[in-house]
Motif scaffolding. Structure first.
Motif, PDB file in Angstrom:
ATOM      1  N   ARG A   1      -7.014  49.984  21.531  1.00  0.00           N
ATOM      2  CA  ARG A   1      -7.958  48.868  21.320  1.00  0.00           C
ATOM      3  C   ARG A   1      -7.209  47.545  21.253  1.00  0.00           C
ATOM      4  O   ARG A   1      -7.634  46.548  21.833  1.00  0.00           O
ATOM      5  N   ASN A   2      -6.085  47.521  20.539  1.00  0.00           N
ATOM      6  CA  ASN A   2      -5.287  46.291  20.453  1.00  0.00           C
ATOM      7  C   ASN A   2      -4.794  45.850  21.830  1.00  0.00           C
ATOM      8  O   ASN A   2      -4.816  44.656  22.157  1.00  0.00           O
ATOM      9  N   THR A   3      -4.383  46.793  22.636  1.00  0.00           N
ATOM     10  CA  THR A   3      -3.935  46.473  23.999  1.00  0.00           C
ATOM     11  C   THR A   3      -5.101  45.941  24.823  1.00  0.00           C
ATOM     12  O   THR A   3      -4.955  44.970  25.566  1.00  0.00           O
ATOM     13  N   ALA A   4      -6.272  46.557  24.688  1.00  0.00           N
ATOM     14  CA  ALA A   4      -7.459  46.101  25.416  1.00  0.00           C
ATOM     15  C   ALA A   4      -7.840  44.678  25.013  1.00  0.00           C
ATOM     16  O   ALA A   4      -8.209  43.854  25.861  1.00  0.00           O
ATOM     17  N   VAL A   5      -7.729  44.369  23.717  1.00  0.00           N
ATOM     18  CA  VAL A   5      -8.049  43.015  23.241  1.00  0.00           C
ATOM     19  C   VAL A   5      -7.034  42.006  23.775  1.00  0.00           C
ATOM     20  O   VAL A   5      -7.401  40.882  24.139  1.00  0.00           O
ATOM     21  N   ARG A   6      -5.769  42.394  23.868  1.00  0.00           N
ATOM     22  CA  ARG A   6      -4.768  41.498  24.478  1.00  0.00           C
ATOM     23  C   ARG A   6      -5.107  41.246  25.944  1.00  0.00           C
ATOM     24  O   ARG A   6      -4.998  40.124  26.433  1.00  0.00           O
ATOM     25  N   CYS A   7      -5.525  42.287  26.647  1.00  0.00           N
ATOM     26  CA  CYS A   7      -5.943  42.127  28.045  1.00  0.00           C
ATOM     27  C   CYS A   7      -7.157  41.207  28.145  1.00  0.00           C
ATOM     28  O   CYS A   7      -7.263  40.404  29.084  1.00  0.00           O
TER      29      CYS A   7
END
Length: 198
Positions: A28-34
């Motif tokens: 989820r954190n990676t998706a939010v960075r994207c």
């Protein structure tokens, strides 16, 4: 021995659940960075970059509505068929999992696409549900809908909205442009109709 086996199983299951939860949070954190990168690309008119970042984010967490909206917006700007973009943007509303402030932008895009494809009533409902959207973009879409509905009452509503909008947004040339476009169109249609019946 049996007790030890049960305790070991519980510990393994607990460790597995913790690892799954940690992995989910990391994804989820990676998706939010994207998402942040995709938003920046979209603001910079890098539609290909926005699309790539949105799709990458969705590969980590496909439940984030903001990423689906950014994908739809990028596809729309790239000239994708409106029906295809509508399918994508509807998914964002179906998931209804917004992490940022993109829901208003998504509603505007969806309403605009619906207006362009002839679903004027649904377009108006999209703008008018709570929280009601009042902005230059929303008023422009409402005016398009009223003109496109084409009844005497709806055309009068469009004219009233243009009159109000030109005062509130005096530097927005879309309002005089749409006024002259549709008024010219209706004059031409009336002239053709009157000549045919004469």
């Amino acid at each position: 021995m049996k007790k030890f086996f049960i305790i070991a199983c519980i510990m393994i299951a607990g460790g597995f659940a913790f690892a799954q939860k940690s992995l989910g949070a990391a994804n989820r954190n990676t998706a939010v960075r994207c998402l942040k990168l995709a938003e920046n690309c979209l603001m910079g008119n890098d539609n290909n970059g926005a699309l790539r970042q949105a799709e990458l984010g969705l590969s980590y967490d496909d439940s984030i509505s903001d990423l689906i909206y950014i994908k739809a917006a990028a596809l729309s700007r790239k000239g994708e068929l409106k029906a295809n973009v509508i399918t994508v943007i509807k998914e964002a509303f179906d998931k209804d999992n917004w992490v940022g402030y993109n829901k208003t932008g998504a509603r505007l895009l969806y309403a605009d696409l619906l207006s362009d494809t002839g679903d004027y009533d649904i377009s108006m409902q999209t703008l008018d549900v709570e929280p009601f959207i009042y902005s230059a973009d929303a008023e422009f879409i409402r005016i398009k809908n009223y003109y496109r509905i084409g009844t005497e009452d709806s055309i009068e509503q469009a004219r009233l909205k243009i009159n109000a909008a030109r005062r509130i947004y005096p530097n927005d040339v879309r309002f005089p442009n749409i006024f002259f476009l549709f008024e010219e169109l209706y004059l031409s249609i009336n002239e053709i109709f009157n000549n045919d019946t004469a």
